[in-house]
Design an enzyme around this catalytic site. Structure first.
Site, short mmCIF file in Angstrom:
data_model
loop_
_atom_site.label_atom_id
_atom_site.label_comp_id
_atom_site.label_asym_id
_atom_site.label_seq_id
_atom_site.Cartn_x
_atom_site.Cartn_y
_atom_site.Cartn_z
N TYR A 1 29.10 40.74 50.68
CA TYR A 1 29.40 41.80 51.64
C TYR A 1 28.99 41.41 53.06
O TYR A 1 29.58 41.92 54.02
CB TYR A 1 28.66 43.09 51.25
CG TYR A 1 29.39 43.96 50.28
CD1 TYR A 1 29.71 43.51 49.00
CD2 TYR A 1 29.74 45.27 50.62
CE1 TYR A 1 30.36 44.34 48.10
CE2 TYR A 1 30.39 46.10 49.72
CZ TYR A 1 30.70 45.63 48.47
OH TYR A 1 31.34 46.45 47.58
N LYS B 1 26.01 35.69 37.20
CA LYS B 1 27.06 34.78 36.72
C LYS B 1 26.49 33.37 36.81
O LYS B 1 27.05 32.47 37.46
CB LYS B 1 28.33 34.97 37.57
CG LYS B 1 29.56 34.24 37.05
CD LYS B 1 30.13 34.84 35.77
CE LYS B 1 31.28 33.99 35.25
NZ LYS B 1 31.75 34.41 33.92
N ASP C 1 30.59 39.39 33.33
CA ASP C 1 31.78 39.72 32.53
C ASP C 1 31.39 40.37 31.21
O ASP C 1 31.96 41.37 30.78
CB ASP C 1 32.67 38.48 32.32
CG ASP C 1 31.93 37.26 31.83
OD1 ASP C 1 30.68 37.26 31.81
OD2 ASP C 1 32.60 36.27 31.46
N ASP D 1 28.58 46.94 42.77
CA ASP D 1 29.65 47.85 43.20
C ASP D 1 30.59 48.10 42.03
O ASP D 1 30.94 49.24 41.71
CB ASP D 1 30.41 47.21 44.38
CG ASP D 1 31.56 48.08 44.84
OD1 ASP D 1 31.36 49.30 44.98
OD2 ASP D 1 32.67 47.54 45.05
N ASP E 1 30.75 51.69 39.33
CA ASP E 1 31.93 52.54 39.11
C ASP E 1 32.21 52.64 37.61
O ASP E 1 32.56 53.70 37.10
CB ASP E 1 33.18 51.95 39.80
CG ASP E 1 33.41 52.54 41.19
OD1 ASP E 1 32.42 52.93 41.83
OD2 ASP E 1 34.58 52.60 41.62
C1 IPM Z 1 30.37 52.08 47.29
C2 IPM Z 1 31.69 51.90 48.00
C3 IPM Z 1 31.47 51.05 49.23
C4 IPM Z 1 30.96 49.70 48.77
C5 IPM Z 1 32.70 50.90 50.14
C6 IPM Z 1 33.26 52.23 50.57
C7 IPM Z 1 32.41 50.06 51.34
O1 IPM Z 1 32.63 51.36 47.14
O2 IPM Z 1 29.44 52.65 47.90
O3 IPM Z 1 30.28 51.69 46.13
O4 IPM Z 1 31.75 48.81 48.42
O5 IPM Z 1 29.73 49.52 48.75
MG MG Z 2 31.97 51.19 45.12
#
Ligand code: IPM
Ligand code: MG
Length: 363
Positions: A142, A192, A224, A248, A252
């Protein structure tokens, strides 16, 4: 006590969900006798529209001077076509970096009341689903240099650098161990290391740090495999510690297996200074302004703020309990209605959901 909160609604559903979280904040203040002074500032696309950039100086100054930051979400199709250098997301990444928020705590747990919204088989979820993802937030691909786009051999190439220093790994590993110590004592470090040098160093440093935390059971997993294990047998995990990009993605995944990404809060913490609290979901432009969004992730982020920034654990428990009560009574925003016939459930909008939680906050 008096606390100053920097409120950053951002874009899309951000303003709606943050408004409900602020109501909850004030209600807790009333009930427990605190004063939460909230000042709203611009970030993301809203800031681009008003000032030309996603993270105005005034916002950053207010955030730094606050006791904690409450954020909604940033981004949306409106800003997809603009100059890459001023994307709304840069506001969020910028404030994380500027406040030194290297430790991102993302708890993914299944509310028993929402078991029907969970997309995993009941026999898998029956074993429980309560994972804390500790994501490194200010390093890796990032932020790594060099980055960018250039022309090589007559064609465009783009590159990013996944880079970590020992000290960056060590401080997030410590947060992982400390977090595991307060939970079930199990830490899984995800990397990884079979391919990436940066992951090999990651693993070495995590192993070194394990010597300082002999009471925590440490394991390692390739990313993975971790992605697969999270849906195959999520109950094996207690705390996962991982680098920025892997975190990240995995957070999710951890969120959606609990039923809805609309339920999960997060805390982003630095070594000192204000923490930042935000739902892990995005700005959901498709439902923005329609009173359809689920404010619970943002409301639960306020609860995390109480714990991590203010040490107000009773206040946090009151918020968590109010949310559980509202769910127990069958109130649902659209995202958590589940796949059944909805019998016994009442569909509500964002404002009503906020009001229901507010009404159940007691000391
Ligand atoms: C998160 C989001 C952010 C990230 C984006 C919006 C920049 O996906 O907070 O997980 O990738 O960190
Ligand atoms: Mg995210």
């Amino acid at each position: 006590m008096k606390y100053t909160i920097c409120v950053l609604p951002g874009d899309g559903i951000g303003p709606e969900i943050v408004a409900q979280a602020v109501r909850v904040l004030h209600r807790v203040g009333e009930v427990f006798g605190h004063e939460f002074v909230c000042a709203t500032h611009l970030i993301g696309g809203a800031a681009i529209d008003a000032t030309g950039g996603p993270l105005p100086e005034a916002t950053l100054a207010a955030a730094k001077a606050s006791d904690a930051v409450l954020l909604g979400a940033v981004g949306g199709p409106k800003w997809d076509a603009i100059d890459k250098a001023i994307r709304p997301e840069k506001g969020l990444l910028g404030i994380r970096k500027e406040l030194g928020l290297f430790a991102n705590l993302r708890p993914a747990r299944l509310f028993p009341e929402l078991a029907a919204s969970c997309c995993l088989r009941p026999d898998i979820v029956g074993q429980g689903l309560d994972v804390m993802v500790v994501r490194e937030l200010t390093g890796g691909a990032y932020f790594g240099q060099p980055r960018g786009e250039e022309v090589r051999g007559g064609e465009r190439v783009a590159l990013n650098t996944m880079i970590y220093s020992e000290s960056e790994i060590r401080r997030i590993a410590r947060v992982g161990f400390e977090t595991a110590r307060k939970r079930n004592g199990k830490l899984c470090s995800v990397d990884k290391a079979n391919v990436l040098e940066v992951s090999q160093l990651w693993r070495e440093v995590v192993i070194e740090e394990a010597a300082n935390h002999p009471d925590v059971e440490l394991s390692h997993m390739y990313v993975d495999n971790a992605a697969m294990q999270l849906v195959r047998a999520p109950s094996q995990f207690d705390v996962i510690v991982t680098e920025n990009l892997f975190g990240d993605i995995l957070s999710d995944e951890a969120a959606i297996i609990t039923g809805s990404i609309g339920m999960l809060p997060s805390a982003s913490l630095g070594a000192s200074g204000p923490g930042l609290y935000e739902p892990i979901h995005g700005s959901a432009p498709d439902i923005a302004g329609k009173d359809l969004a689920n404010p619970l992730a943002t409301i639960l982020s306020v609860s995390m703020m109480f714990v991590h920034s203010f040490g107000l654990t009773d206040e946090a428990a009151a918020v968590d309990k109010a949310v559980a009560e509202v769910l127990g009574e069958g109130y649902r925003t659209g995202d958590i209605m589940g796949t059944g016939d909805g019998a016994g459930l009442t569909r509500v909008g964002c404002v009503e959901m906020g009001g229901l939680v507010v009404g159940r906050i007691r000391n």
